[in-house]
Scaffold this motif. Structure first.
Motif, PDB file in Angstrom:
ATOM      1  N   ARG A  10     -32.972   7.767  54.315  1.00 39.86           N
ATOM      2  CA  ARG A  10     -34.249   7.807  53.988  1.00 39.86           C
ATOM      3  C   ARG A  10     -34.711   8.580  52.872  1.00 39.86           C
ATOM      4  O   ARG A  10     -35.500   8.172  51.957  1.00 39.86           O
ATOM      5  CB  ARG A  10     -34.928   8.403  55.382  1.00 39.86           C
ATOM      6  N   ALA A  11     -34.233   9.862  52.579  1.00 38.20           N
ATOM      7  CA  ALA A  11     -34.763  10.559  51.386  1.00 38.20           C
ATOM      8  C   ALA A  11     -34.225   9.808  50.286  1.00 38.20           C
ATOM      9  O   ALA A  11     -34.951   9.809  49.243  1.00 38.20           O
ATOM     10  CB  ALA A  11     -33.740  12.062  51.445  1.00 38.20           C
ATOM     11  N   TRP A  12     -33.114   9.049  50.117  1.00 40.54           N
ATOM     12  CA  TRP A  12     -32.470   8.306  49.120  1.00 40.54           C
ATOM     13  C   TRP A  12     -33.622   7.344  48.666  1.00 40.54           C
ATOM     14  O   TRP A  12     -33.822   7.047  47.524  1.00 40.54           O
ATOM     15  CB  TRP A  12     -31.035   8.000  49.277  1.00 40.54           C
ATOM     16  N   ALA A  13     -34.203   6.558  49.564  1.00 38.35           N
ATOM     17  CA  ALA A  13     -35.073   5.504  49.619  1.00 38.35           C
ATOM     18  C   ALA A  13     -36.159   5.891  49.024  1.00 38.35           C
ATOM     19  O   ALA A  13     -36.880   5.246  48.170  1.00 38.35           O
ATOM     20  CB  ALA A  13     -35.104   4.648  50.706  1.00 38.35           C
ATOM     21  N   LEU A  14     -36.689   7.047  49.637  1.00 40.38           N
ATOM     22  CA  LEU A  14     -37.921   7.553  49.282  1.00 40.38           C
ATOM     23  C   LEU A  14     -37.985   7.979  47.691  1.00 40.38           C
ATOM     24  O   LEU A  14     -39.114   7.849  46.872  1.00 40.38           O
ATOM     25  CB  LEU A  14     -38.534   8.814  50.063  1.00 40.38           C
ATOM     26  N   ASP A  15     -36.788   8.741  47.434  1.00 41.85           N
ATOM     27  CA  ASP A  15     -36.705   8.921  46.040  1.00 41.85           C
ATOM     28  C   ASP A  15     -36.961   7.732  45.065  1.00 41.85           C
ATOM     29  O   ASP A  15     -37.374   7.996  43.970  1.00 41.85           O
ATOM     30  CB  ASP A  15     -35.436   9.493  45.722  1.00 41.85           C
ATOM     31  N   ARG A  16     -36.610   6.583  45.408  1.00 45.77           N
ATOM     32  CA  ARG A  16     -36.799   5.217  44.668  1.00 45.77           C
ATOM     33  C   ARG A  16     -38.023   4.624  44.746  1.00 45.77           C
ATOM     34  O   ARG A  16     -37.800   3.365  44.547  1.00 45.77           O
ATOM     35  CB  ARG A  16     -35.444   4.599  44.795  1.00 45.77           C
TER      36      ARG A  16
END
Length: 275
Positions: A113-119
């Protein structure tokens, strides 16, 4: 191990609680560890793994998500995902596997989730077997995701140790990353909505198998078997009865525009009809 995402307090807390370090992978050695882990979990046919080392290499190189969870030097969980449609909005999580019962899967999903929000992405999707009660609980209660589409025989025949002998029906889970129930869930507040008093049971559980009921009310409850994986091995015919019953009731309600709004502690989907 290599790669990282921005500091995310919820992902960091979940990793600490599970006793793991979660990191992106970019080297062949890491992809080979993922392959071996998935083989241990699913015991797949040698000619039909859930994902190959070569494809993980290609996905990672193209900027997609491949990550592993480690306890010391030992990989205990992994996840592979790729960008989906609409472009710039969705990450599709193709396969995630972890040693069970330790919070590792939760830590992986929060890292993802954190990875996706970063992008700049706003949702993650994945498929799961609607008959596997613990997966439904994890996806709907622990994460706050919602099943939005029923997909009959999605993967065709599967011959791994977990799915062999059954049809590969799946539901598409959609995790809307910034919605209040999801934000609460990642803080450690599971999503457990109350069952409305006017709910009826469209499919009930009994020792003899599923029992069809009413499905013409505003809210319909749809049962799942306590342990479909054990039932597949012990009584494939009985497992097939459950498969067809849930396909008919849950799949039918979703096809008619119904929305799954929760999952009860007794293993029932809560489905709200739109009309």
């Amino acid at each position: 191990m290599s790669g990282s995402v921005r500091t995310d307090p919820y992902a960091d807390a979940a990793a600490r609680k599970a006793g793991v370090c979660v990191a992106e992978l970019s080297e062949l050695a890491g992809f080979k560890e993922v392959f071996r882990l998935f083989d241990d979990i699913w015991q797949h046919d040698p000619g039909d793994p859930p994902i190959s080392v070569e494809l993980m290499r290609a996905l990672s190189h193209a900027g997609n998500y491949v990550a592993g969870a480690y306890q010391g030097d030992r990989m205990v969980g992994a996840s592979v995902a790729f960008f989906g449609a609409p472009t710039g909005q969705v990450l599709h999580s193709h396969v995630t596997g972890a040693v069970t019962g330790r919070g590792i899967g939760f830590a992986l999903k929060l890292h993802q989730r954190a990875w996706a929000l970063d992008r700049g992405l706003d949702r993650i999707t994945w498929t799961y077997d609607p008959l596997v009660r613990r997966n439904a609980h994890f996806n709907l209660v622990k994460l706050g995701a919602r099943p939005e589409e029923y997909l009959p025989s999605f993967y065709g025949a599967m011959e791994d140790a977990i799915n062999a002998g059954d049809e590969s029906d799946r539901v598409l889970a959609v995790w809307r990353l910034s919605e209040p129930p999801v934000v609460a869930a990642v803080r450690g507040e599971p999503y457990r909505p109350q069952v409305p008093p006017d709910a009826v049971t469209g499919l009930a559980w009994s020792d003899d198998g599923p029992v069809a009921g009413r499905r013409d009310a505003r809210v319909v409850l749809v049962a799942t078997p306590p342990d479909i994986e054990t039932l597949r091995r012990a009584d494939p015919a009985a497992a097939g009865v459950w498969r067809r019953a849930v396909r008919d009731v849950l799949g039918g309600l979703l096809a008619e525009g119904g929305r799954v709004t929760g999952f009860t502690g007794e293993g029932y989907y809560i489905v709200e009809r739109t009309a």
